[in-house]
Every structure is written in C-alpha cells, then in structure tokens.
Scaffold this motif. Structure first.
Motif, short mmCIF file in Angstrom:
data_model
loop_
_atom_site.label_atom_id
_atom_site.label_comp_id
_atom_site.label_asym_id
_atom_site.label_seq_id
_atom_site.Cartn_x
_atom_site.Cartn_y
_atom_site.Cartn_z
N LEU A 79 -7.80 -7.05 -1.11
CA LEU A 79 -6.87 -5.92 -1.15
C LEU A 79 -7.32 -4.82 -2.10
N LEU A 80 -8.30 -5.11 -2.95
CA LEU A 80 -8.70 -4.13 -3.97
C LEU A 80 -9.13 -2.79 -3.37
N PRO A 81 -10.02 -2.74 -2.38
CA PRO A 81 -10.39 -1.43 -1.83
C PRO A 81 -9.20 -0.66 -1.27
N SER A 82 -8.30 -1.35 -0.59
CA SER A 82 -7.13 -0.68 -0.03
C SER A 82 -6.22 -0.15 -1.12
N TYR A 83 -6.03 -0.92 -2.20
CA TYR A 83 -5.22 -0.46 -3.32
C TYR A 83 -5.82 0.81 -3.92
N VAL A 84 -7.13 0.80 -4.14
CA VAL A 84 -7.79 1.95 -4.76
C VAL A 84 -7.67 3.19 -3.87
N LEU A 85 -7.91 3.03 -2.57
CA LEU A 85 -7.79 4.16 -1.65
C LEU A 85 -6.36 4.70 -1.62
N ALA A 86 -5.38 3.80 -1.63
CA ALA A 86 -3.98 4.23 -1.65
C ALA A 86 -3.67 5.02 -2.92
N GLN A 87 -4.19 4.56 -4.05
CA GLN A 87 -3.96 5.24 -5.31
C GLN A 87 -4.62 6.61 -5.35
N LEU A 88 -5.84 6.72 -4.85
CA LEU A 88 -6.53 8.01 -4.84
C LEU A 88 -5.83 9.00 -3.91
N LEU A 89 -5.41 8.51 -2.74
CA LEU A 89 -4.68 9.37 -1.81
C LEU A 89 -3.38 9.83 -2.45
N GLY A 90 -2.65 8.90 -3.06
CA GLY A 90 -1.39 9.25 -3.70
C GLY A 90 -1.57 10.26 -4.81
N ALA A 91 -2.64 10.11 -5.59
CA ALA A 91 -2.89 11.04 -6.69
C ALA A 91 -3.11 12.46 -6.18
N MET A 92 -3.89 12.60 -5.13
CA MET A 92 -4.14 13.92 -4.55
C MET A 92 -2.86 14.51 -3.98
N LEU A 93 -2.09 13.70 -3.25
CA LEU A 93 -0.83 14.18 -2.68
C LEU A 93 0.16 14.57 -3.77
N GLY A 94 0.16 13.84 -4.88
CA GLY A 94 1.06 14.17 -5.98
C GLY A 94 0.74 15.51 -6.60
N ALA A 95 -0.56 15.81 -6.73
CA ALA A 95 -0.96 17.12 -7.25
C ALA A 95 -0.49 18.23 -6.32
N TRP A 96 -0.67 18.03 -5.03
CA TRP A 96 -0.24 19.04 -4.06
C TRP A 96 1.28 19.21 -4.07
N LEU A 147 0.83 -1.20 0.00
CA LEU A 147 0.00 0.00 0.00
C LEU A 147 0.86 1.26 0.00
N LEU A 148 1.98 1.21 0.72
CA LEU A 148 2.90 2.35 0.69
C LEU A 148 3.47 2.54 -0.71
N ALA A 149 3.82 1.43 -1.38
CA ALA A 149 4.34 1.52 -2.73
C ALA A 149 3.31 2.11 -3.68
N GLU A 150 2.06 1.70 -3.55
CA GLU A 150 1.01 2.25 -4.42
C GLU A 150 0.77 3.73 -4.15
N THR A 151 0.82 4.12 -2.88
CA THR A 151 0.63 5.53 -2.54
C THR A 151 1.77 6.38 -3.07
N LEU A 152 3.01 5.97 -2.78
CA LEU A 152 4.18 6.72 -3.23
C LEU A 152 4.28 6.75 -4.75
N GLY A 153 4.08 5.61 -5.37
CA GLY A 153 4.19 5.53 -6.82
C GLY A 153 3.18 6.41 -7.52
N THR A 154 1.93 6.36 -7.05
CA THR A 154 0.89 7.19 -7.67
C THR A 154 1.15 8.66 -7.42
N ALA A 155 1.61 9.00 -6.21
CA ALA A 155 1.93 10.39 -5.91
C ALA A 155 3.03 10.91 -6.83
N LEU A 156 4.08 10.13 -7.00
CA LEU A 156 5.18 10.56 -7.86
C LEU A 156 4.75 10.64 -9.32
N LEU A 157 3.90 9.70 -9.73
CA LEU A 157 3.39 9.75 -11.11
C LEU A 157 2.62 11.04 -11.36
#
Length: 237
Positions: free
Chosen positions: A86-103, A9-19
């Motif tokens: 794990l699907l809901p957790s993956y999706v939430l991590a990705q959405l959180l990461g996307a928002m953080l990446g924009a910021w 989940l950390l990898a999905e959050t960080l990766g999506t944020a950086l993307l």
C-alpha cells in the motif's frame, strides 16, 4: 481494489488536501492581516496549523491512520504497520492531495490557481532544521501514549514552527504541495529535493532512536480507534 483500501486512499487524499489548504490558506490570510509583521503572520499560520492538524488526525485516523506524510507512511511500512504493497498508493494519494490543497487555498482567496513558488529555502541550516523537525515528529508518533497522538503531534508541530529555521515542513508531501503556491507558505521547486532528503534522513534517525530507546508507554504508534486500518497517525505540514 477493495472498498477498504479505497476508503483509506480517499482519507489520505482528503486529509492531505485539507492540511495543505489550512497551511497555505492561513499563511495567505495571516500575511494579508499582519500589516507586514512577519512574526504575526507566522503566529497565525502556526495556530491554524496546530488546530487543523489535531482535528484532521482525529477525523481521518480511524480510516487510514492519518499519515498525510510519505515519511510517516514509509516508517510505518518499515515497521510492518502499513502493508508495503500500500505504500506507493499512500504516497501518490498524499502528493495528489497536497497539490489539490494548494489549489483549493488559491481558489478561496481569489488567486491564480496554477502557480509555482519563487521562495527559495535552502542551505545547511534549513536542511538540518528539516531533519530535526521530521526526527521529532516521527519520534512523537512512535512513542506517544495511546489516545494522545493527535494532541502531541499538533503541539510538537506548533513548537517546531518556531524553533526550527525552516518553520518545520517535516513532510515531503507538504514540500511538494507548497511548491505550487507562490505565497507566504511556499517553497521554490528547486528547494524541494534538499528538504525531502533531509526529511527522510530525519525519519530514518527517528526509527533508529526509537529502537535504541526500547519500548514506550504506548508500545505502538496507533491510537486504539485507528488500529483496524493497519496504520497509524499521523503526519505534518
């Protein structure tokens, strides 16, 4: 929650944020330097996204599969390659990461952190383009030979920036994150639902097409190094 799941989940959050930081940040930089030439700004945005996407898939693929994309995670869950629990957790991590990446992109360019895009992207052509972009992305992921997923995904997304009317978001998390940025890469919140529905339709058609085409050279979307994560690369922006 186990340490293994936490790492994924950390990898999905960080990766999506950086993307998203790559996509939005390069859009801001490209627009500032292009002198009003939108084609040059889009080219800069494309090249940065291709390079960033390739690297992020290689870095995070062995940990989480480097999905960075709810449509990819959903497809992998349907195929049994990502535990459905794990699907809901993956999706939430990705959405959180996307928002953080924009910021993060806004912070780097001294822009207001909190903002919403006013850039409307709607209409039949845009929705068809998003379905096509996501269809192609999923089909590449599902059929790329082992060891070549990262390069082929990055190359496809780079091409899709230019041959689709929507510039190829191909990713519900990217659409979500980009609505928080009133910049070159932004999308108005009112336009996001149409994009997401088109992306999910494209993903569903890719799963169907892959089944009809039968086994591919890879016979599995995951690179060998990513197999222990029970998921597979990758995503887009």
């Amino acid at each position: 929650m186990s340490a293994s799941i936490s790492r994924k989940l950390l990898a999905e959050t960080l990766g999506t944020a950086l993307l998203l930081a790559v996509v939005i940040g390069s859009g801001i930089m490209g627009e500032r330097l292009a002198g009003g030439n939108v084609a040059i700004a889009l080219l800069a945005n494309t090249l940065a996204t291709v390079g960033g996407l390739y690297i992020l898939i290689e870095v995070f693929g062995p940990v989480s599969g480097a999905h960075f994309n709810p449509a990819v995670s959903l497809a992998m869950a349907i195929r049994g390659e990502l535990p459905r629990s794990l699907l809901p957790s993956y999706v939430l991590a990705q959405l959180l990461g996307a928002m953080l990446g924009a910021w993060l992109a806004h912070a780097m360019f001294d822009l207001a952190i909190l903002q919403f895009s006013g850039k409307t992207r709607t209409g039949t052509g845009q929705w068809i383009a998003e379905a096509v972009a996501t269809f192609g992305l999923l089909l590449v992921i599902l059929r790329a030979p082992p060891g070549r997923v990262a390069a082929m995904v990055a190359a496809y997304i780079g091409a899709a920036y230019w041959f689709t009317a929507s510039t190829s978001f191909a990713n519900p998390a990217a659409a979500f994150g980009r609505m928080f940025s009133d910049s070159f890469a932004g999308i108005a919140p009112s336009s996001v639902p149409g994009f997401v529905l088109a992306q999910l339709l494209g993903a569903a058609l890719a799963l169907l097409a892959n089944r009809l085409l039968g086994s591919s050279n890879s016979n599995a979307p995951a690179e060998p190094s990513a197999k222990p994560s029970d998921s597979s690369p990758s995503l887009h922006a």
